[in-house]
Motif scaffolding. Structure first.
Motif, mmCIF file in Angstrom:
data_model
loop_
_atom_site.group_PDB
_atom_site.id
_atom_site.type_symbol
_atom_site.label_atom_id
_atom_site.label_comp_id
_atom_site.label_asym_id
_atom_site.label_seq_id
_atom_site.Cartn_x
_atom_site.Cartn_y
_atom_site.Cartn_z
ATOM 1 N N TYR A 95 0.841 -1.191 0.000
ATOM 2 C CA TYR A 95 0.000 0.000 0.000
ATOM 3 C C TYR A 95 0.875 1.241 0.000
ATOM 4 N N GLU A 96 0.691 2.078 -1.020
ATOM 5 C CA GLU A 96 1.451 3.314 -1.138
ATOM 6 C C GLU A 96 0.661 4.447 -0.500
ATOM 7 N N THR A 97 1.102 4.899 0.661
ATOM 8 C CA THR A 97 0.375 5.907 1.428
ATOM 9 C C THR A 97 0.284 7.236 0.693
ATOM 10 N N THR A 99 0.008 8.031 -2.395
ATOM 11 C CA THR A 99 -1.003 8.107 -3.458
ATOM 12 C C THR A 99 -2.284 7.376 -3.106
ATOM 13 N N ASP A 100 -2.351 6.814 -1.895
ATOM 14 C CA ASP A 100 -3.529 6.065 -1.456
ATOM 15 C C ASP A 100 -3.876 4.967 -2.467
ATOM 16 N N THR A 101 -2.837 4.210 -2.861
ATOM 17 C CA THR A 101 -2.992 3.193 -3.894
ATOM 18 C C THR A 101 -2.454 1.860 -3.396
ATOM 19 N N GLN A 102 -3.184 0.803 -3.711
ATOM 20 C CA GLN A 102 -2.719 -0.545 -3.401
ATOM 21 C C GLN A 102 -2.199 -1.188 -4.681
ATOM 22 N N HIS A 103 -0.968 -1.695 -4.636
ATOM 23 C CA HIS A 103 -0.338 -2.348 -5.786
ATOM 24 C C HIS A 103 -0.317 -3.855 -5.538
ATOM 25 N N LYS A 104 -0.816 -4.605 -6.498
ATOM 26 C CA LYS A 104 -0.894 -6.066 -6.360
ATOM 27 C C LYS A 104 -0.102 -6.710 -7.490
#
Length: 511
Positions: A95-97, A99-104
Motif C-alpha cells: 500500500y502506497e500511502t 497516493t492512497d494506492t494498493q499495488h498487487k
C-alpha cells in the motif's frame, strides 16, 4: 402498551426501514454471495494445477524477491498471500500511502511479473458492493455504518410492534385473497425467526464500518489525542522497530513459514507481512487460522526476518479482550466458523434478509394505496418503481458481473454492474410497476441462468464435467445459479398472475 406509543414505534419502524431498506437489500444479497468468497475464486477461468508445498514456497520466494527488486518502496510493508484458500497461486501487494494506492502483483503463466489493480476481480467487487452499494469505498463504508445503526433501530421498533401478538402469529402464514396479510405474515416470520442473526449483523456492521469514528469522542475528550497509541498493542502482534539502516538478507519464505508454524502449533500460515524488508531490523508477521475451539480462530507470529528469532506468538486465546471481541464480530458477521453448514445457513439468511427489506417496502406501498380508484398516488408509484429498480437491478447487475468476468475478462466489472443497475432503475420508472417487475424478474432469471454457460465458456468445464472431476465448488456455484434462476422465473409468473387477476386498485395491477 398505549396505542399512541405503539403508533410512534410503528412510524419509526416504517420510515427507518423505508430509508435504509433498499441499501440493506444490496448489502444482504451481495453478502449472501460473498459468504462463499473463497469458493468463488477462480470460478471464471480454467482450473489451475495445485502446487505442492515445496513448489508453493519456491514460487512465493521468487515473487517476493522480484517485487522488491522492481518496487523498492514495497520494502516498507509488503504482504505475501500464500497459496491456499485465497487461490492456488501466491500474490503480493503493498500500500502506497502517498497516493492512497494498493499495488498487487502475481506471476503470469509465462513467468513474467504482472501488476494488477489492488482490488480487482468480480469476487472482490461483489465483496465491496456488500458494504459500499457501489459508491466510492470510503463514503460507501461510512454510509453503511449509519445504515447499520438505522437497521438496529428498525429491529428494536419491529420487536416492540410485534411483541403483543408474538405467540399467536409467530408461525401464521395466512394464504388467501388478502395478499397484504400474506406478505405481512411472511415479513414477520422471517424477521422474528432470524432476529438473533440480524442483531449480530446490525451490531457488527456498525463496528466494522464506522468503529473508529465511534472512538473519536474518547480520542479527543478522554485520552488527549493518545487513544490510538494506547490501542496500538491490541492491533499489532509485536511493536514496530525502527530500521537500523544496515542491509541484511532475509530468510527464505519456506524457512519463515516453518518457524512461525512451529512457534504456534496448529496455525496454518496464510500470509506474511514484511516490514522493512532487507534491513537488519526487518520483521515478518505471519497470520493464519489456528483453531482452538474459540469463535476467533485467528493467530499471528512475529519473527525477525534476518535471524528467524520469534518475537511474539499470539494464538486465539492470547489476544487482548478488545481484539478478541473485534475478531469475534468479524467471524460472526462473515460466518467464518462451523464449516460449510454455517456458510449455507448464512447464505439462506442473507437471502431471507434481502426478502425482509423488499417485503417491507411492498407493505408500505400496500398500506398507502387507494382502494376505491384505479389510479394510485404518485408517491406509491415512485416507491414501487424505486424498489423494483434498485432491488432487481442489484440482482441483475450481480448476475451480469459473473457473465462479464467469465466471457469478457477485459471489460470493467464495476462499469458492467453500473450499466445494468442504472438501466434497471430507468426501466422501472419508464414502465408501469407491475409490467416492470415482471420484465426485470425475467431479466434476472435469464442472466442468472446464463451463469453456468458463462462459466463453461470461461473455464472449459461445464456443470456435469465439474461433478465428474470432483470440482465441487464449481458444480455447486452453477447448480445454485440454476436454482435461483428458476426462483426468479416463478416470481415473474406470480407477478404476472397478480397483475392480471389481482385487485385492480393497486400499482401492481395490469387491468
Amino acid at each position: 402498551m398505549k396505542a399512541t406509543t405503539l403508533r410512534i414505534f410503528l412510524s419509526v419502524h416504517t420510515w427507518v426501514g423505508l430509508a435504509s431498506g433498499m441499501l440493506l437489500f444490496i448489502a444482504f444479497y451481495a453478502g449472501a454471495i460473498t459468504v462463499f468468497v473463497h469458493e468463488l475464486q477462480g470460478w471464471e477461468r480454467a482450473p489451475q494445477a495445485t502446487l505442492s508445498h515445496a513448489e508453493a514456497m519456491d514460487v512465493s520466494q521468487a515473487l517476493v524477491e522480484r517485487v522488491l527488486r522492481e518496487q523498492p518502496k514495497a520494502a516498507e510493508g509488503l504482504t505475501l498471500v500464500l497459496p491456499g484458500d485465497h487461490g492456488p497461486r501466491p500474490s503480493a501487494y503493498w500500500y502506497e500511502t502517498a497516493t492512497d494506492t494498493q499495488h498487487k502483483f502475481v506471476f503470469r503463466d509465462d513467468g513474467e511479473l504482472e501488476q494488477m489493480p489492488g482490488r480487482s476481480g468480480f469476487v472482490q467487487f461483489i465483496y465491496d458492493l456488500h458494504f459500499t452499494a457501489g459508491l466510492p469505498r470510503t463514503w460507501g463504508t461510512y454510509l453503511f455504518g449509519v445504515v447499520s445503526i438505522l437497521y438496529g433501530l428498525a429491529l428494536v421498533s419491529g420487536v416492540v410492534i410485534y411483541a403483543p401478538v408474538f405467540l399467536k402469529d409467530l408461525f401464521a402464514l395466512r394464504v388467501g385473497r388478502n395478499i397484504k396479510r400474506l406478505w405481512q405474515d411472511a415479513h414477520n416470520v422471517v424477521g422474528v425467526l432470524s432476529l438473533p442473526f440480524h442483531v449480530i449483523f446490525a451490531w457488527s456492521g456498525a463496528v466494522l464500518t464506522i468503529g473508529f469514528l465511534m472512538l473519536a469522542p474518547f480520542q479527543f475528550l478522554v485520552f488527549d489525542n493518545r487513544l490510538m497509541t494506547v490501542l496500538e498493542q491490541d492491533f499489532e502482534i509485536a511493536p514496530h522497530v525502527e530500521p537500523a539502516g544496515v542491509a541484511r538478507p532475509f530468510l527464505p519464505v519456506a524457512d519463515l513459514v516453518r518457524r512461525v508454524e512451529t512457534a504456534l502449533p496448529g496455525m496454518t500460515a496464510e500470509s506474511l507481512f514484511y516490514h522493512d524488508a532487507g534491513d537488519a531490523n526487518a520483521q515478518v508477521t505471519a497470520y493464519g487460522e489456528a483453531p482452538q475451539r474459540r469463535l476467533n480462530g485467528f493467530g499471528g507470529v512475529a519473527v525477525n526476518a534476518v535471524t528467524g528469532e520469534v518475537i511474539a506468538a499470539v494464538g486465539p486465546k492470547d489476544f487482548p479482550p478488545g481484539m478478541s471481541m473485534l475478531r469475534g464480530l468479524q467471524t460472526l458477521h462473515y460466518g467464518n466458523f462451523g464449516g460449510f453448514a454455517v456458510k449455507w445457513l448464512y447464505f439462506l439468511l442473507g437471502l431471507a434478509g434481502a426478502f425482509l427489506f423488499y417485503s417491507g417496502n411492498l407493505l408500505w406501498i400496500e398500506a398507502r394505496r387507494k382502494r376505491r380508484q384505479v389510479e394510485q398516488p404518485g408517491r406509491t408509484r415512485f416507491v414501487a418503481g424505486l424498489t423494483i429498480g434498485v432491488c432487481l437491478g442489484c440482482v441483475a447487475g450481480i448476475s451480469a458481473v459473473f457473465l462479464v468476468a467469465a466471457v469478457l475478462p477485459g471489460v470493467s466489472i464495476a462499469g458492467s454492474y453500473a450499466v445494468v443497475f442504472l438501466a434497471a432503475i430507468a426501466w422501472a420508472f419508464l414502465r408501469p410497476p407491475a409490467r416492470a417487475a415482471y420484465e426485470l424478474l425475467w431479466l434476472c432469471a435469464l442472466l442468472t441462468a446464463a451463469i453456468p454457460v458463462a462459466g463453461w465458456i470461461g473455464s472449459g468445464e461445464h456443470l456435469f464435467a465439474a461433478l465428474w472431476d470432483g470440482h465441487w465448488h464449481r458444480a455447486l456455484i452453477d447448480a445454485t445459479a440454476l436454482a435461483m434462476a428458476l426462483a426468479f422465473q416463478r416470481m415473474a409468473a406470480a407477478t404476472l398472475r397478480r397483475g392480471r387477476e389481482g385487485d385492480p386498485h393497486s400499482v401492481w395491477s395490469l387491468q
